[in-house]
Design a protein around this motif. Structure first.
Motif, mmCIF file in Angstrom:
data_model
loop_
_atom_site.group_PDB
_atom_site.id
_atom_site.type_symbol
_atom_site.label_atom_id
_atom_site.label_comp_id
_atom_site.label_asym_id
_atom_site.label_seq_id
_atom_site.Cartn_x
_atom_site.Cartn_y
_atom_site.Cartn_z
ATOM 1 N N GLN A 143 52.858 45.476 52.006
ATOM 2 C CA GLN A 143 52.766 46.655 52.867
ATOM 3 C C GLN A 143 53.762 47.738 52.469
ATOM 4 O O GLN A 143 53.458 48.935 52.574
ATOM 5 C CB GLN A 143 52.946 46.245 54.327
ATOM 6 N N LEU A 146 52.391 49.561 49.547
ATOM 7 C CA LEU A 146 51.319 50.473 49.934
ATOM 8 C C LEU A 146 51.876 51.815 50.406
ATOM 9 O O LEU A 146 51.233 52.851 50.244
ATOM 10 C CB LEU A 146 50.487 49.842 51.056
ATOM 11 N N GLN A 147 53.093 51.780 50.957
ATOM 12 C CA GLN A 147 53.670 52.985 51.556
ATOM 13 C C GLN A 147 54.718 53.674 50.688
ATOM 14 O O GLN A 147 55.157 54.780 51.009
ATOM 15 C CB GLN A 147 54.298 52.614 52.911
ATOM 16 N N SER A 153 46.319 36.137 54.535
ATOM 17 C CA SER A 153 46.877 36.621 55.798
ATOM 18 C C SER A 153 47.441 35.449 56.589
ATOM 19 O O SER A 153 46.940 34.321 56.472
ATOM 20 C CB SER A 153 45.823 37.352 56.637
ATOM 21 N N SER A 167 47.654 40.754 54.298
ATOM 22 C CA SER A 167 47.796 41.331 52.962
ATOM 23 C C SER A 167 46.460 41.643 52.314
ATOM 24 O O SER A 167 46.332 42.613 51.555
ATOM 25 C CB SER A 167 48.594 40.375 52.068
ATOM 26 N N LYS A 194 43.911 42.901 53.471
ATOM 27 C CA LYS A 194 43.384 44.206 53.879
ATOM 28 C C LYS A 194 43.907 45.335 53.002
ATOM 29 O O LYS A 194 43.272 46.384 52.874
ATOM 30 C CB LYS A 194 43.758 44.497 55.335
ATOM 31 N N TYR A 195 45.085 45.141 52.414
ATOM 32 C CA TYR A 195 45.736 46.200 51.648
ATOM 33 C C TYR A 195 45.679 45.964 50.143
ATOM 34 O O TYR A 195 46.007 46.865 49.365
ATOM 35 C CB TYR A 195 47.205 46.314 52.072
ATOM 36 N N GLU A 226 44.204 48.362 47.507
ATOM 37 C CA GLU A 226 44.815 49.690 47.423
ATOM 38 C C GLU A 226 46.115 49.704 46.620
ATOM 39 O O GLU A 226 46.642 50.783 46.339
ATOM 40 C CB GLU A 226 45.093 50.219 48.831
ATOM 41 N N LEU A 227 46.612 48.534 46.250
ATOM 42 C CA LEU A 227 47.862 48.492 45.487
ATOM 43 C C LEU A 227 47.637 49.053 44.092
ATOM 44 O O LEU A 227 46.738 48.633 43.372
ATOM 45 C CB LEU A 227 48.393 47.061 45.398
#
Length: 280
Positions: A163, A166-167, A181, A205, A207-208, A211-212
């Motif tokens: 996470q 991702l940010q 998860s 995890s 879910k994301y 997008e990594l």
């Protein structure tokens, strides 16, 4: 008592037990997901390859977090790593092993809320928010190369690392014994319970993963009773930029980060990634 009344009575008892067990899971979920370790694993941690300094940092709500900053004795901006520990992990051992695990890299390893000397109570939202704060704090240091910062997460911490990655613009990611998860693992363990309705700390995890954007190295234990390989398989299948998915021989969920083979492979991956040409 006739059969219909017996069946109704048994069904009523089963319902009460089911509701009671569900309530117990809901009430104790923080203890089930987190297992804060307060005592230091290494009483006086010091890296053989770094200057080691105890740090205390404040979160956005004023909670004090405690951990260690390891700085290599070299001139100029250096690549850096933020480390996130596991469910029961106190991170002083990272300071001890940083010379082998993260050679030539600045390292920040800070205990979660409620772990070690850190204040507060652990929660998924706090771990992610605090993780981003730690990344920003490290990136702002004058001897850290902002374009070369990696996140490393072990077990529960793999969900934090994903996470944060991702940010924040992380350069690379290392996930040690990661999962799809915590929700999925809990559902596997409590098959008859409506876990999805009561579990707050889900660490999803998967879910994301797609997008990594950073190269991601997955490290698995040869024998893992905590995170079955099937849960790692699902995560790996969704990762946006998988670099390598590797099993460490003779390892289990608990000893894997301490093994020389694990430390050599992680050090090699990060050193190779950090040696790549910088992207403007």
């Amino acid at each position: 008592m006739n059969n219909s009344r017996k069946v109704a009575s048994i069904a009523g008892i089963a319902s009460v037990l089911w509701v009671g067990l569900t309530a117990a899971i809901a009430a104790s979920q923080r203890r089930l997901v987190f297992n804060p370790t307060i005592k230091r694993e290494v009483p006086s941690p010091r890296s053989s390859g770094h200057r080691t300094r105890l740090v205390s940092l404040r979160t956005s709500d004023g909670t004090k977090l405690s951990g260690w900053l390891m700085t290599p004795a070299v001139v100029g901006p250096r690549p850096a790593v933020v480390y996130f520990g596991g469910r029961s992990e106190e991170v002083s051992w990272v300071a001890r092993d940083a010379g082998k695990l993260f050679p030539g890299m600045t390292v920040l390893a800070v205990n979660y809320r409620g772990y070690g000397d850190s204040q507060g109570d652990p929660a998924e939202n706090h771990m992610v928010e605090d993780g981003c704060m730690l990344y920003d704090w490290l990136a702002a240091r004058s001897r850290v190369d902002q374009a070369r910062i990696a996140v490393v997460g072990r077990s529960l911490g793999s969900g934090v690392a994903v996470q944060v990655a991702l940010q924040r613009p992380v350069q690379s990611v290392v996930l040690i014994t990661p999962y799809d998860s915590i929700l999925a693992i809990a559902q596997r363990r409590f098959r008859a319970m409506p876990v999805s309705f009561v579990l707050r700390h889900r660490f999803e995890s998967i879910k994301y993963a797609a997008e990594l954007k950073a190269p991601t190295y997955v490290v698995r234990a040869a024998s893992d009773d905590v995170v079955p390989h099937s849960h790692t398989d699902l995560l790996v299948s969704k990762l946006g930029k998988l670099h390598l998915d590797e099993i460490i021989p003779d390892s289990d969920h608990f000893n894997i980060p301490y093994l020389a083979a694990t430390q050599d492979k992680i050090a090699g991956f990060l050193s190779t990634q950090f040696a790549q040409p910088r992207v403007s």
